[in-house]
Design an enzyme around this catalytic site. Structure first.
Site, mmCIF file in Angstrom:
data_model
loop_
_atom_site.group_PDB
_atom_site.id
_atom_site.type_symbol
_atom_site.label_atom_id
_atom_site.label_comp_id
_atom_site.label_asym_id
_atom_site.label_seq_id
_atom_site.Cartn_x
_atom_site.Cartn_y
_atom_site.Cartn_z
ATOM 1 N N GLU A 87 40.403 53.646 2.195
ATOM 2 C CA GLU A 87 39.702 52.804 3.035
ATOM 3 C C GLU A 87 39.564 53.622 4.439
ATOM 4 O OE1 GLU A 87 39.953 50.109 6.760
ATOM 5 O OE2 GLU A 87 41.073 51.951 6.189
ATOM 6 N N CYS A 134 40.988 47.354 0.033
ATOM 7 C CA CYS A 134 42.186 47.764 -0.677
ATOM 8 C C CYS A 134 41.978 47.794 -2.153
ATOM 9 C CB CYS A 134 43.514 46.976 -0.354
ATOM 10 S SG CYS A 134 43.647 46.651 1.371
ATOM 11 N N HIS A 139 48.516 43.562 -5.138
ATOM 12 C CA HIS A 139 48.324 44.198 -3.971
ATOM 13 C C HIS A 139 49.270 43.614 -3.028
ATOM 14 C CE1 HIS A 139 46.868 45.682 -0.388
ATOM 15 N NE2 HIS A 139 46.412 44.551 0.001
#
Ligand code: CAA
Length: 390
Positions: free
Chosen positions: A81, A113, A235
């Site tokens: 990112e 992400c 995540h």
């Protein structure tokens, strides 16, 4: 039957500095328990002036090249990112620093992400087409929000490098996976900003919804039952997010789980993220590294990787842990990278957070700070000059 393809080796790297969240809490006049208990975070990695996504990714990849050589690597996929150039893929710098073969294709992938998970899927497809080839997947990010905002405590930085091969030693990826996308604005970063814009509440809700939708897609395509998984690598923008999302997923599937079950499913995968903070594209794979380093009972057992990238895309991967994986993990090196970070105070963090860098092509040297193997030495003529630290 499908050929066994998956993650053969996995290595992580992070920054030279760390900011303890107790230090941040003290500066803000906040109860440190909000961060330690409420978010499930102890510290966040802070890049030194001469560190960025390239130096971290190269540091993560170095031990993989040292162990396996680079002869069979014909593709490098760099997920991030935090791109350093609008045009050139950051993987080119890594390729140069590591002296990799010129017979190689290199691209960068972006979707908040999520993109390392796409990279892993693309890598698997390339290896399926030609099992003699290997793919180096890099995920490297610096999570940065404006100081003084609620998101400040959820920053961090880290990189992972993964070697994707046939007959992998760590994890065999399975078919199917579950996917979900929706065009929303929960977290994003316009080209003119170095810090992300985020709607914290909306992002948590969106993450939970996307997880359930991706799970439903996974099941519709014949995926395993939830109860078959030995662990879940979510995540982790902050480690409690994994708990929130997993509770939500259990509720949605009608499964009941007590606190002890949740800890069995999630705790081992949260050790590294708790210390490093958010690392965007690398986060779910740091969770995998943490899991493999902290549990020795996973031979032949399925684990889920749950990837969410705001904006938004989610994917649930399932993988089976390869027997003997504990002989191939990098627990000591991973732990060292995390434990040897130098703690800094708020004032130093503030300087590093908002560096003054030229954007007119003038020559600018960065101070030598990193203890990693590579550094960003200078910006000159609009170029980034990286060097080994020797
Ligand atoms: N002791 C113990 N716990 C406390 C406490 C105290 N003194 N004070 C507060 N808490 C708890 C709260 O109850 C809360 O826990 P629950 O949600 O379980 O109730 C937790 O600490 C956080 O408190 P708040 O909700 O009040 O925190 P906040 O609103 O100030 O900020 C945040 C939290 C919204 C996550 C903010 O940090 C943020 O915006 N972060 C960036 C966005 C983000 O990380 N989103 C995650 C999903 S999106 C994604 O995953 C993609 C990505 O990487 C960005």
């Amino acid at each position: 039957t499908e050929p066994a393809i998956g993650i053969h080796d996995l290595s992580l790297a992070t920054t030279h500095y760390r900011l303890d969240l107790a230090t941040l809490a003290h500066h803000l006049g906040t109860d440190p328990a909000k961060f330690h208990t409420g978010l499930g975070q102890d510290a966040m990695s802070v890049p030194a002036a001469d560190e960025d996504i390239v130096t971290m990714a190269a540091a993560a990849a170095r031990p993989i090249i040292d162990r396996h050589g680079a002869d069979r690597i014909r593709t490098i996929l760099f997920a991030t990112e935090t791109g350093v150039d609008q045009s050139k893929a950051a993987g080119l710098y890594v390729h140069g620093l590591l002296g990799l073969p010129s017979a190689c294709r290199i691209v960068e992938l972006k979707q908040a992400c999520y993109s390392a998970t796409a990279a892993l899927q693309f890598a698997t497809a390339l290896v399926a087409r030609d099992p003699t080839q290997q793919v180096l997947v890099l995920a490297s990010d610096i999570a940065k929000y404006e100081r003084g905002t609620a998101a400040e405590a959820t920053q961090g930085a880290a990189a992972v490098a993964m070697l994707v091969t046939a007959d992998p030693r760590l994890l065999r990826l399975e078919v199917p996976s579950g996917v979900f996308s929706a065009d929303i604005s929960d977290f994003w970063r316009p080209n003119y900003r170095s810090e992300a814009v985020v709607d914290g509440r909306a992002s948590i809700t969106a993450y939970q919804k996307a997880t359930v939708e991706a799970w439903n897609d996974y099941r519709r395509h014949g995926g395993r039952d939830l109860s078959e998984f030995a662990a879940f690598c979510y995540h982790q923008p902050f480690t409690n997010m994994a708990y929130k999302a997993h509770r939500h997923l259990l509720e949605s599937t009608g499964a009941a789980a007590g606190a002890a079950d949740l800890d069995t499913a999630l705790a081992a995968a949260a050790v590294y993220n708790r210390a490093l903070g958010n690392s965007y594209s690398a986060s779910a794979y740091l969770a995998l590294a943490s899991l493999l380093d902290h549990r020795d009972d996973l031979d032949q057992r399925p684990v889920a990787i749950i990837s969410y990238g705001s904006g938004s895309v989610a994917e649930i991967l399932s993988g089976v842990i390869v027997p003997g994986y504990r002989n191939h993990v990098r627990t000591a090196a991973n732990t060292n990278a995390i434990d040897l970070r130098e703690p800094i105070g708020y004032a130093r963090y503030e300087e590093l957070h908002d560096p003054e860098l030229p954007d007119d092509g003038s020559h600018h040297e960065l101070p030598a700070e990193t203890s990693g193997p590579y550094r960003l030495a200078a910006l000159t003529g609009h170029k980034r000059i990286y060097q080994p630290t020797g």
